[in-house]
Design an enzyme around this catalytic site. Structure first.
Site, mmCIF file in Angstrom:
data_model
loop_
_atom_site.group_PDB
_atom_site.id
_atom_site.type_symbol
_atom_site.label_atom_id
_atom_site.label_comp_id
_atom_site.label_asym_id
_atom_site.label_seq_id
_atom_site.Cartn_x
_atom_site.Cartn_y
_atom_site.Cartn_z
ATOM 1 N N ASP A 115 0.838 -1.194 0.000
ATOM 2 C CA ASP A 115 0.000 0.000 0.000
ATOM 3 C C ASP A 115 0.878 1.250 0.000
ATOM 4 O O ASP A 115 1.853 1.341 0.755
ATOM 5 C CB ASP A 115 -0.893 -0.019 1.243
ATOM 6 C CG ASP A 115 -1.821 1.166 1.331
ATOM 7 O OD1 ASP A 115 -2.708 1.283 0.471
ATOM 8 O OD2 ASP A 115 -1.651 1.972 2.269
ATOM 9 N N GLU A 142 1.824 -0.203 -5.044
ATOM 10 C CA GLU A 142 0.902 0.880 -5.372
ATOM 11 C C GLU A 142 1.778 2.127 -5.497
ATOM 12 O O GLU A 142 2.300 2.626 -4.489
ATOM 13 C CB GLU A 142 -0.145 1.068 -4.278
ATOM 14 C CG GLU A 142 -1.138 2.170 -4.618
ATOM 15 C CD GLU A 142 -2.118 2.456 -3.489
ATOM 16 O OE1 GLU A 142 -3.265 2.818 -3.794
ATOM 17 O OE2 GLU A 142 -1.726 2.323 -2.309
#
Length: 727
Positions: A360, A397
């Site tokens: 993330d 990401e």
């Protein structure tokens, strides 16, 4: 060496306390006892709290760490003989004292706060009260406590990570709790790791090769995120993107957390998924923690070494850099923090048999201690080059809340990257938008990303598979909502619909939200098929979200992070209701897996086959005339020449027509000597005519087309195979 007495349900037992060793960090259980070790560079004193039962408000024993015998440089350690016999039945935590000088040195030591072990393999939170971890008061009675767990006590039955090739990978992003929590799931253990096991047959039937689980690291499930103004119910930390422990599976996903079964229940799930040929990829959050900003609770890292583990503003160190958008930012490239992260990753691979990780806001892990991005961030390269992690999938990401965007420039070479350019281009194209995108027409950009985004990956020595392609992810609209709403509808999140992104490039097909109009519904179904077809016809690594295959809806909510209710849960009644779309998705996945030309390991290079067809050629309605410079163009045709195949020496040629115009149009078909084009996919047709039933055997249910042209319905995807005329 000293002795301590612990009361227990068995006769009183004396444990011998020894100095212990600074490494490994966390708890290490051997045949004689348990070693405890943690890093606290500014601490002046510390103590170990041992609880006999998980719900005890007070510890049975408090053992002080001697600064002379139980400390080596910045590491505090202790060895307790005989405690190994109580693994799974004893709970522990720490108290740490030191300077509380947030503005000066950035330290927040507070001996009144009970801290869980950063390396804990399980935590118990039934007594936990978040508000008691704020302010100066003692919170022992309502604290979390870590569970002493022996990771060696498990029978893997020969299981190993699967190591599927990247170009064979199809990722299914899902939430452990949300996948089976609904009563429609009919599970014995809903919302848990065991619940996932109950649904493995469904996952197998889809044909996906990997599940990507939203965060399973322990997070504060009791954290209240406000009140739902629609239902007046509390909003909670549903997604779990606020970890409090990197080595511990989330307690609420376990059936028996009070028994210390955290590891075994997760391992049972992994082992069962592996038996079904499905890899397990974890969505991991190392960019921030659930301790929040200067007003957040003290749970672990903040009370151990705040200035080491977090990025603090240099002007006033009581404040945290907030590149994550979640209150704090982990100081990932500090050597101690970097060790914590890599230790955690290697642990999940070695002890838990995990196949990969999706990071993330991964670009935060490239930031230096001053917040600036680094050319060669140590942590990223440690992960890239770790022998333990060498065979795992790592996915970034490539953006964060601080404005850093590294699609195509993320450090390292073997990292898969969430390709936001793919999502943005294809959403516009399927919607039928006109215009330019990144100095290209939308159609030209679509061609680039469908071919694997060579413009951003190839020059750095990366491959088409580095591109993780997606229309949808947990963060944003579901596929159903992408074709059912023009605007987000996040009122239930309690932020006056100001949260979530505004630029969704969605289209409601003529009506906002649920519709009883059969014309609108038929168009939405077609658009959903278009998205799934294009995704699975593209070079790169495809990913879609659990429920997209059966039109799961969040009622237009594109930021359901706080919705632990039916809005987010998988509604299993949709499996029957939308069986035609499910069948289409299953068949499309099978089609991709049967045609290696759709999952190349290398970029296209112009190679021709024996029939004179290039590996790829681009067209518009007319052959070799794509609308690269026409911003109003809504069509694209692709011919891919089949190369060698192990079965018959030649793989099928493919011809793909993408007509995202609202009008039916005529498209030229290329001539292939001695072969005819067989139409096998047509998203404009209702099921089962949308995709051929038997894609491997004789194609008795397909239409032979050409030579000449094909009349393609508007807003449709058509796919043709070339086969010898006498086949």
């Amino acid at each position: 060496m000293t002795e301590v007495l612990l009361s227990s349900t068995t006769p009183e037992t004396r444990y011998v306390i020894e100095a212990g060793t600074p490494h490994p960090l966390g708890t290490t259980i051997d045949q004689d006892g348990v070693n405890f070790s943690f890093y606290a560079n500014g601490a002046v004193s510390a103590s170990l709290l041992l609880f006999e039962h998980p719900d005890d408000s007070l510890p049975a024993q408090v053992i002080a760490f001697s600064p002379t015998q139980n400390k080596t440089f910045s590491f505090w350690h202790m060895y307790i003989k005989g405690l190994n016999q109580r693994a799974g039945r004893v709970y522990y935590a720490f108290r740490v004292n030191g300077p509380n000088d947030p503005s000066g040195k950035g330290e927040r030591y507070n001996g009144n706060k009970v801290l869980i072990d950063p390396y804990a393999r399980g935590n118990y939170d039934q007594l936990w009260q978040r508000q008691d971890a704020l302010g100066p008061g003692d919170n022992v009675a309502t604290s979390m406590r870590s569970v002493l767990i022996d990771p060696s006590n498990y029978d893997w039955e020969g299981d190993q990570p699967l190591k599927h090739r990247w170009n064979e990978t199809i990722i299914y992003e899902m939430h452990v709790r949300g996948f089976t929590q609904s009563s429609t799931a009919g599970c014995f253990c809903p919302g848990t790791f065991r619940g996932v096991i109950e649904k493995i047959a469904y996952l197998q039937s889809l044909g996906i090769t990997a599940v990507e689980l939203l965060p399973v690291f322990d997070f504060d499930q009791k954290q209240v995120m406000g009140t739902n103004p629609v239902t007046d119910q509390p909003l909670t930390n549903y997604w779990g993107y606020d970890p409090i422990a990197y080595f511990a599976p989330q307690a609420s996903y376990c059936v028996s957390p009070e028994m210390g079964e955290h590891l075994n229940e997760f391992r049972d799930m992994v082992k069962a998924l592996h038996r079904a040929g499905i890899e397990v990829i974890l969505d991991v959050v190392f960019n921030h923690t659930g301790e929040g900003n200067e007003n957040g609770p003290t749970i672990s890292l903040k009370g151990l070494a705040n200035s080491t583990y977090y990025l603090l503003t240099p002007q006033d160190k009581q404040y945290y850099w907030n590149f994550s958008g979640a209150g704090n930012t982990v100081n990932a490239n500090h050597p101690v923090t970097s060790k914590l992260i890599t230790d955690a990753l290697e642990y999940w691979v070695k002890e838990m048999h995990v196949d990969g990780f999706r990071f993330d806001e991964a670009v935060i892990l490239t930031r230096a201690e001053n917040g600036a991005p680094m050319v060669h961030p140590p942590l990223i390269w440690q992960i890239e080059l770790s022998d333990v992690l060498a065979s795992t999938k790592v996915i970034a990401e490539p953006w964060d809340a601080g404005g850093l965007y590294e699609v195509g420039t993320f450090p390292g070479q073997r990292w898969g990257v969430w390709n936001g350019r793919y999502r943005d281009a294809l959403r516009r194209f399927v919607k039928g938008a006109s215009g330019w995108l990144e100095n290209q027409t939308i159609t030209a950009r679509v061609a680039t990303v469908m071919a694997g985004s060579a413009d951003i990956f190839q020059s750095g020595g990366e491959l088409p598979t580095n591109s993780v392609n997606f229309f949808t992810s947990h963060d944003g609209f579901t596929l159903n909502d992408l074709v059912s709403y023009n605007d987000k509808h996040n009122e239930a999140n309690g932020q006056n619909n100001t949260d979530g992104i505004n630029d969704n490039w969605s289209w409601n097909c003529g009506h906002e939200g649920p519709s009883a109009d059969p014309v609108v519904e038929a168009l939405r179904e077609r658009q959903a098929r278009n998205c799934l077809a294009i995704l699975l016809l593209s070079q790169g690594t495809p990913m879609f979200v659990a429920g997209d295959e059966v039109r799961r809806t969040q009622q237009g909510n594109n930021n359901a992070y706080c919705q632990d209710n039916e809005l987010s849960w998988f509604d299993w009644s949709l499996v029957e209701k939308h069986a035609p779309l499910l069948r289409f998705c299953q068949k499309m996945i099978a089609f991709r897996q049967q045609h290696s030309i759709l999952r190349r390991a290398q970029f296209f290079n112009g190679q021709k086959n024996s029939r004179g067809l290039q590996d790829i050629a681009w067209h518009g309605c007319r052959l070799n005339s794509p609308g690269w410079f026409d911003p109003a163009c809504h069509v694209l045709s692709i011919t891919m020449g089949g190369l060698t195949d192990a079965q018959d020496g030649q793989e099928d040629d493919l011809h793909i027509i993408l007509n995202m115009d609202q009008q039916d149009l005529d498209f030229d078909l290329p001539a292939v000597p001695g072969r005819a084009w067989l139409k096998v996919i047509d998203t404009s047709r209702p099921s089962p005519a949308d995709i051929a039933e038997n894609l491997l055997g004789p194609l008795d249910d397909v239409v032979i087309v050409g030579p000449g042209s094909y009349h393609a319905p508007g807003r449709s995807v058509s796919v043709f195979l070339s086969r010898p005329v006498n086949a």
